[in-house]
Design an enzyme around this catalytic site. Structure first.
Site, PDB file in Angstrom:
ATOM      1  N   ASP A   1      19.815  33.696  26.146  1.00 54.13           N
ATOM      2  CA  ASP A   1      19.131  34.733  27.061  1.00 54.13           C
ATOM      3  C   ASP A   1      20.224  36.050  27.385  1.00 54.13           C
ATOM      4  O   ASP A   1      20.252  36.306  28.663  1.00 54.13           O
ATOM      5  CB  ASP A   1      18.927  33.960  28.557  1.00 54.13           C
ATOM      6  CG  ASP A   1      18.098  32.678  28.315  1.00 54.13           C
ATOM      7  OD1 ASP A   1      17.493  32.367  27.550  1.00 54.13           O
ATOM      8  OD2 ASP A   1      18.732  31.829  28.950  1.00 54.13           O
TER       9      ASP A   1
ATOM     10  N   GLU B   1       7.815  34.357  29.541  1.00 55.25           N
ATOM     11  CA  GLU B   1       8.996  34.501  30.204  1.00 55.25           C
ATOM     12  C   GLU B   1       9.839  35.617  29.531  1.00 55.25           C
ATOM     13  O   GLU B   1       9.547  36.332  28.601  1.00 55.25           O
ATOM     14  CB  GLU B   1       9.898  33.320  30.191  1.00 55.25           C
ATOM     15  CG  GLU B   1      10.100  32.755  28.805  1.00 55.25           C
ATOM     16  CD  GLU B   1      10.942  31.086  28.840  1.00 55.25           C
ATOM     17  OE1 GLU B   1      10.760  30.682  29.915  1.00 55.25           O
ATOM     18  OE2 GLU B   1      11.085  30.681  27.744  1.00 55.25           O
TER      19      GLU B   1
HETATM   20  O1  FUB Z   1      17.644  29.330  29.312  1.00 54.46           O
HETATM   21  C1  FUB Z   1      16.789  28.930  30.347  1.00 54.46           C
HETATM   22  C2  FUB Z   1      15.415  29.371  30.017  1.00 54.46           C
HETATM   23  O2  FUB Z   1      15.046  29.197  28.684  1.00 54.46           O
HETATM   24  C3  FUB Z   1      15.466  30.849  30.574  1.00 54.46           C
HETATM   25  O3  FUB Z   1      15.299  31.257  31.711  1.00 54.46           O
HETATM   26  C4  FUB Z   1      14.158  31.172  29.487  1.00 54.46           C
HETATM   27  O4  FUB Z   1      14.019  32.514  29.229  1.00 54.46           O
HETATM   28  C5  FUB Z   1      14.584  30.543  28.136  1.00 54.46           C
HETATM   29  O5  FUB Z   1      15.093  31.042  27.276  1.00 54.46           O
END
Ligand code: FUB
Length: 345
Positions: free
Chosen positions: A31, A244
């Protein structure tokens, strides 16, 4: 390349075909939110660990506890791990799951924005402050008032205003905030509380930050993504709709909102004329990587633009043990972004 196909992957061959290699290999990182502060590159990633949590569609196996900041003098330099920048034990309001963070700078101070679950099991977003871009950061005692869900990205506009973009469905709980308060009704399933496939997709959120960068200046608003006909994307448009990993960058006066489509494993982007949108879907930034999640940032370094992303090739496909990578990205003359395939054919 969804993870259910990993048993067929030759990882030696995959590494040879990868367009870039992990920036660090001694820890797992994911991320990546990259920034160019005072002529140096700083990457604010999640710090992946195997905490032994069972896998589920709410992402319980992403049980991260702290953040490390990675720095680089130039795009070709070695990437340095600057140690623990913030630990969940030092955040009074947070219990667990330190997910994707971002950071920004204002008046010589550095602000780390991060999501975590509180002791009530609800994701909120917090802020921690440091005099140094690499930390250590000191957390505010409470999460940002009226914050919720995950994946904050804080963009500084040319006029000096800062905006936070955030949200994530399924484990990120965005679907539970449709009425403005957390919907605690059962079932606690990633597929409950979502719109139907033929309804408008859940929107990522945007809020201008107060001058001290510690609170929202107004209630978070929907960031609407339209299709080419000018209609909002639908929840069933799974290869285009927001899931996301919000990110914002500005190129030639236009606002580029990029994001992950989650269960279809793409990074896509949409273009708008102002920080609030609406935005119009414009295409793919990144084809699927090895591992379930895809998450990125786009950052200008000197005269070139770079995509920071992650995959699970170093851990041989373990979806919660990811590694941050970077590669150059090209804006074409018509303003579109050239789609990147992370593995050569
Ligand atoms: O790393 C945890 C979660 O997985 C992140 O917040 C999302 O964007 C995904 O990459």
């Amino acid at each position: 390349m969804p993870e259910n196909s990993i048993e067929h992957i030759d990882f030696k061959e995959l590494n040879e075909k990868s367009i870039s290699q992990p920036l660090v290999k001694h820890i797992y990182t994911a991320d990546p939110s990259a920034h160019y502060f005072n002529g140096k590159i700083y990457i604010y990633p999640s710090h992946d660990v195997d905490a032994g949590e069972a896998f589920d569609d709410l992402g319980s196996h992403f049980a991260m506890e702290d953040y490390h900041v990675i720095s680089m003098d130039t795009v070709d330099s070695e990437a340095l791990d600057n140690g623990i920048a913030l630990h969940v034990d030092d955040v009074a309001w947070a219990d667990k799951q330190m997910w994707a963070p971002d950071a920004n700078e204002k008046d010589g101070k550095y602000y780390l924005f991060f999501p975590a679950k509180g002791y009530d099991g609800i994701f909120k977003i917090g802020v921690a402050i440091s005099d140094s871009p690499t930390g250590p950061f000191t957390s505010q005692p409470e999460a940002i008032k009226d914050s919720f869900s995950i994946d904050p990205a804080v963009f500084k506009d040319d006029d000096g205003s800062y905006y936070m973009y955030f949200g994530g469905i399924w484990g990120g709980q965005l679907q539970r905030w449709r009425e403005g308060v957390f919907n605690a009704s059962e079932p606690d399933s990633p597929f409950a509380h979502l719109p139907a496939d033929d309804e408008p997709a859940l929107c990522p959120k945007v809020a201008k930050m107060t001058d001290d960068l510690l609170e929202f200046a107004h209630e978070a608003k929907d960031l609407v993504i339209l299709d080419e006909k000018g209609d909002p994307l639908l929840q069933g448009d799974t290869d285009k709709r927001f899931f996301e990993a919000a990110w914002m960058h500005k190129y030639n006066g236009k606002y580029y909102f990029s994001y992950s489509t989650g269960d279809s494993h793409l990074i896509c982007y949409a273009i708008g004329d102002n920080p609030y949108g609406p935005f119009t879907y414009a295409g793919k930034v990144l084809e699927p990587v090895v591992g379930w999640t895809s998450h990125h940032s786009i950052c200008k370094i000197e005269n070139d633009w770079y995509l920071f992303y992650h995959d699970s090739s170093l851990s041989k496909g373990t979806t919660h043990l990811r590694s941050v990578k970077m590669t150059k990205i090209t804006h074409l003359s018509d303003g579109s972004i050239e789609t990147i395939n992370p593995y050569r054919a």
